[in-house]
Scaffold this motif. Structure first.
Motif, PDB file in Angstrom:
ATOM      1  N   ALA A  20      44.863  36.388  29.892  1.00 56.36           N
ATOM      2  CA  ALA A  20      43.484  36.448  31.008  1.00 56.36           C
ATOM      3  C   ALA A  20      41.951  37.877  30.654  1.00 56.36           C
ATOM      4  N   ALA A  21      43.373  38.760  29.743  1.00 58.66           N
ATOM      5  CA  ALA A  21      41.657  39.424  29.346  1.00 58.66           C
ATOM      6  C   ALA A  21      41.414  39.823  28.161  1.00 58.66           C
ATOM      7  N   ARG A  22      41.588  38.562  27.663  1.00 55.94           N
ATOM      8  CA  ARG A  22      41.024  38.032  26.480  1.00 55.94           C
ATOM      9  C   ARG A  22      39.784  37.357  26.805  1.00 55.94           C
ATOM     10  N   VAL A  23      40.329  36.463  27.850  1.00 54.51           N
ATOM     11  CA  VAL A  23      38.440  35.568  28.516  1.00 54.51           C
ATOM     12  C   VAL A  23      37.861  36.544  29.591  1.00 54.51           C
ATOM     13  N   LEU A  24      38.023  37.742  29.510  1.00 54.45           N
ATOM     14  CA  LEU A  24      37.142  38.834  29.999  1.00 54.45           C
ATOM     15  C   LEU A  24      37.270  40.128  29.024  1.00 54.45           C
ATOM     16  N   ARG A  25      37.041  40.300  27.934  1.00 55.76           N
ATOM     17  CA  ARG A  25      37.239  40.258  27.012  1.00 55.76           C
ATOM     18  C   ARG A  25      37.464  41.809  27.913  1.00 55.76           C
ATOM     19  N   ALA A  26      38.268  42.422  28.555  1.00 56.89           N
ATOM     20  CA  ALA A  26      38.733  43.621  28.717  1.00 56.89           C
ATOM     21  C   ALA A  26      40.182  43.647  28.331  1.00 56.89           C
ATOM     22  N   SER A  27      40.751  45.619  28.813  1.00 53.70           N
ATOM     23  CA  SER A  27      41.578  45.660  28.636  1.00 53.70           C
ATOM     24  C   SER A  27      42.842  44.839  29.463  1.00 53.70           C
ATOM     25  N   ILE A  28      44.068  44.561  29.160  1.00 54.30           N
ATOM     26  CA  ILE A  28      45.473  44.206  29.661  1.00 54.30           C
ATOM     27  C   ILE A  28      45.669  44.546  31.479  1.00 54.30           C
ATOM     28  N   SER A  29      45.337  46.176  31.096  1.00 53.37           N
ATOM     29  CA  SER A  29      45.569  47.320  32.287  1.00 53.37           C
ATOM     30  C   SER A  29      44.132  46.945  33.368  1.00 53.37           C
ATOM     31  N   LYS A  30      43.049  46.523  32.749  1.00 58.56           N
ATOM     32  CA  LYS A  30      41.960  46.206  33.801  1.00 58.56           C
ATOM     33  C   LYS A  30      42.605  44.902  34.836  1.00 58.56           C
ATOM     34  N   VAL A  31      42.712  44.148  33.612  1.00 53.28           N
ATOM     35  CA  VAL A  31      43.287  42.661  34.290  1.00 53.28           C
ATOM     36  C   VAL A  31      44.992  42.778  35.423  1.00 53.28           C
ATOM     37  N   SER A  32      45.554  43.613  35.314  1.00 57.79           N
ATOM     38  CA  SER A  32      46.449  44.336  36.393  1.00 57.79           C
ATOM     39  C   SER A  32      46.119  44.632  37.714  1.00 57.79           C
ATOM     40  N   ARG A  33      44.878  46.250  36.735  1.00 58.18           N
ATOM     41  CA  ARG A  33      44.752  46.535  37.913  1.00 58.18           C
ATOM     42  C   ARG A  33      44.227  45.279  39.660  1.00 58.18           C
ATOM     43  N   VAL A  34      43.468  44.721  38.719  1.00 61.13           N
ATOM     44  CA  VAL A  34      43.029  43.418  39.396  1.00 61.13           C
ATOM     45  C   VAL A  34      43.993  42.616  40.273  1.00 61.13           C
ATOM     46  N   GLU A  35      44.903  42.165  39.933  1.00 60.29           N
ATOM     47  CA  GLU A  35      46.073  41.696  40.126  1.00 60.29           C
ATOM     48  C   GLU A  35      46.216  42.817  41.569  1.00 60.29           C
ATOM     49  N   LEU A  36      46.424  43.770  41.305  1.00 56.58           N
ATOM     50  CA  LEU A  36      47.391  44.806  42.401  1.00 56.58           C
ATOM     51  C   LEU A  36      46.486  44.779  43.362  1.00 56.58           C
ATOM     52  N   GLY A  37      44.899  44.665  42.896  1.00 57.84           N
ATOM     53  CA  GLY A  37      44.118  45.491  44.222  1.00 57.84           C
ATOM     54  C   GLY A  37      43.929  46.235  44.377  1.00 57.84           C
ATOM     55  N   VAL A  38      44.031  47.213  42.851  1.00 58.90           N
ATOM     56  CA  VAL A  38      43.791  48.585  42.921  1.00 58.90           C
ATOM     57  C   VAL A  38      42.144  48.218  42.401  1.00 58.90           C
ATOM     58  N   SER A  39      42.047  48.114  41.780  1.00 59.51           N
ATOM     59  CA  SER A  39      39.898  47.715  40.911  1.00 59.51           C
ATOM     60  C   SER A  39      39.672  46.682  41.557  1.00 59.51           C
ATOM     61  N   PRO A  40      38.788  46.428  41.919  1.00 60.87           N
ATOM     62  CA  PRO A  40      37.839  45.166  42.709  1.00 60.87           C
ATOM     63  C   PRO A  40      37.648  44.046  41.876  1.00 60.87           C
ATOM     64  N   ALA A  41      37.214  43.119  41.980  1.00 64.10           N
ATOM     65  CA  ALA A  41      37.526  42.242  40.943  1.00 64.10           C
ATOM     66  C   ALA A  41      35.614  41.648  41.191  1.00 64.10           C
ATOM     67  N   LYS A  42      35.094  41.611  40.429  1.00 66.86           N
ATOM     68  CA  LYS A  42      33.754  40.661  39.772  1.00 66.86           C
ATOM     69  C   LYS A  42      33.506  39.616  40.040  1.00 66.86           C
ATOM     70  N   PRO A  43      33.172  39.041  40.414  1.00 66.19           N
ATOM     71  CA  PRO A  43      32.582  38.017  41.094  1.00 66.19           C
ATOM     72  C   PRO A  43      32.656  36.889  39.298  1.00 66.19           C
ATOM     73  N   ARG A  44      31.835  37.998  38.455  1.00 68.53           N
ATOM     74  CA  ARG A  44      31.849  36.687  36.968  1.00 68.53           C
ATOM     75  C   ARG A  44      33.237  36.909  36.646  1.00 68.53           C
ATOM     76  N   ASP A  45      33.653  37.997  36.394  1.00 70.94           N
ATOM     77  CA  ASP A  45      34.878  38.351  36.395  1.00 70.94           C
ATOM     78  C   ASP A  45      36.148  37.149  36.996  1.00 70.94           C
ATOM     79  N   VAL A  46      36.009  36.422  38.276  1.00 71.71           N
ATOM     80  CA  VAL A  46      36.455  35.706  38.584  1.00 71.71           C
ATOM     81  C   VAL A  46      36.293  34.292  39.143  1.00 71.71           C
ATOM     82  N   HIS A  47      34.955  33.959  37.720  1.00 70.21           N
ATOM     83  CA  HIS A  47      34.581  32.978  38.340  1.00 70.21           C
ATOM     84  C   HIS A  47      35.020  32.458  36.503  1.00 70.21           C
ATOM     85  N   ASP A  48      35.528  33.212  35.799  1.00 70.79           N
ATOM     86  CA  ASP A  48      35.340  32.749  34.239  1.00 70.79           C
ATOM     87  C   ASP A  48      37.000  33.142  34.453  1.00 70.79           C
TER      88      ASP A  48
END
Length: 277
Positions: A20-48
């Motif tokens: 999932a992180a590769r799809v977003l070109r982001a770190s694993i920790s960022k995806v984990s934070r989004v899934e845990l609700g710690v960081s807000p999800a950007k609409p573009r990331d959600v659509h990707d």
């Protein structure tokens, strides 16, 4: 709830956080934070991620609803200091709307304003706001636009032709605003109304909702307050008002020609100013 749903969809398809992180070109920790609700999800990331997970139409609809709720909460948190109390309910209603129709004989509707036009309008209101507050008010308006674009409800804007010739900001700002109307996305319908048409001087927003206690609401804004109409007699009156305006409005081709004519008007003004210098 949005993070939980993204995690559930990922795990049900056997994907890892790393994938999932590769799809977003982001770190694993960022995806984990989004899934845990710690960081807000950007609409573009959600659509990707929705594309990557190949979600069904029903699954996408649920994700879009959760995304709208999440970003709506972010708007309240981020712009509470510049959001009038009477406007909060409208923002909520916009997130539940499947159809939005706006008639405004005074200005380009806020949901179609460019940043420069919006800033000119906020400054013209002379509300005693600081430069920072003006900027945040404009950002709030743009945030509402982004949320509406993400959900793609049917949107119709009925605009008095005189609005296109009323200077807001600079001449360049007017040209940019008209270009923005000409380039409106496919799910937006922009129709121009001739100033000779016998229309109502009262602006109104009419919303048909996906769900909720009321299936439709009319919103009428005054200088420092607003009225929300939910009872049948009032709704019938505003629905009839909009029907009359629609009947008098130009069709798509005529509206485009009216916009192009207004653009030429401002282009000639700009050329005249340039020649003076």
């Amino acid at each position: 709830m949005l993070g939980d749903e993204l995690r559930r969809q990922r795990e049900s398809r056997g994907y890892t956080l790393e994938q999932a992180a590769r799809v977003l070109r982001a770190s694993i920790s960022k995806v984990s934070r989004v899934e845990l609700g710690v960081s807000p999800a950007k609409p573009r990331d959600v659509h990707d991620l929705a594309d990557f997970y190949r979600l069904s139409r029903e699954e996408r609809a649920e994700i879009e609803q959760l995304l709208a709720q999440a970003t709506q909460a972010d708007l309240y948190d981020l712009y509470a200091d510049v959001t009038p109390r009477y406007l909060v309910r409208l923002i909520r209603l916009e997130q539940q709307a499947k159809e939005v129709c706006v008639w405004d004989p005074r200005v380009v509707p806020g949901l179609l304003q460019t940043p420069a036009y919006a800033r000119a309008m906020v400054e013209a209101a002379d509300l005693g706001l600081s430069s920072t507050e003006v900027g945040r008010t404009v950002d709030l308006r743009l945030g509402r636009q982004r949320e509406l674009n993400a959900r793609k409800p049917r949107f119709e804007a009925l605009i008095d032709e005189l609005v296109l010739y009323r200077l807001r900001g600079s001449i360049e700002d007017m040209i940019e605003q008209i270009d923005h109307l000409l380039q409106a996305p496919d799910h937006y319908k922009v129709r121009i109304v001739s100033p000779e048409a016998p229309t109502s001087p009262s602006p109104v927003v009419h919303l048909k909702l996906v769900d909720g206690a009321h299936q439709e609401v009319a919103y009428v804004e005054n200088l420092n307050s607003a009225i929300y109409v939910t009872k049948k007699p009032g709704l019938d009156r505003y629905r009839q008002l909009l029907t009359r305006v629609r009947d008098l409005a130009m069709d798509r081709k005529e509206s485009i020609e009216a916009l192009k004519k207004a653009r030429k008007h401002w282009e000639s003004k700009l050329a005249a100013v340039s020649s003076e210098h």
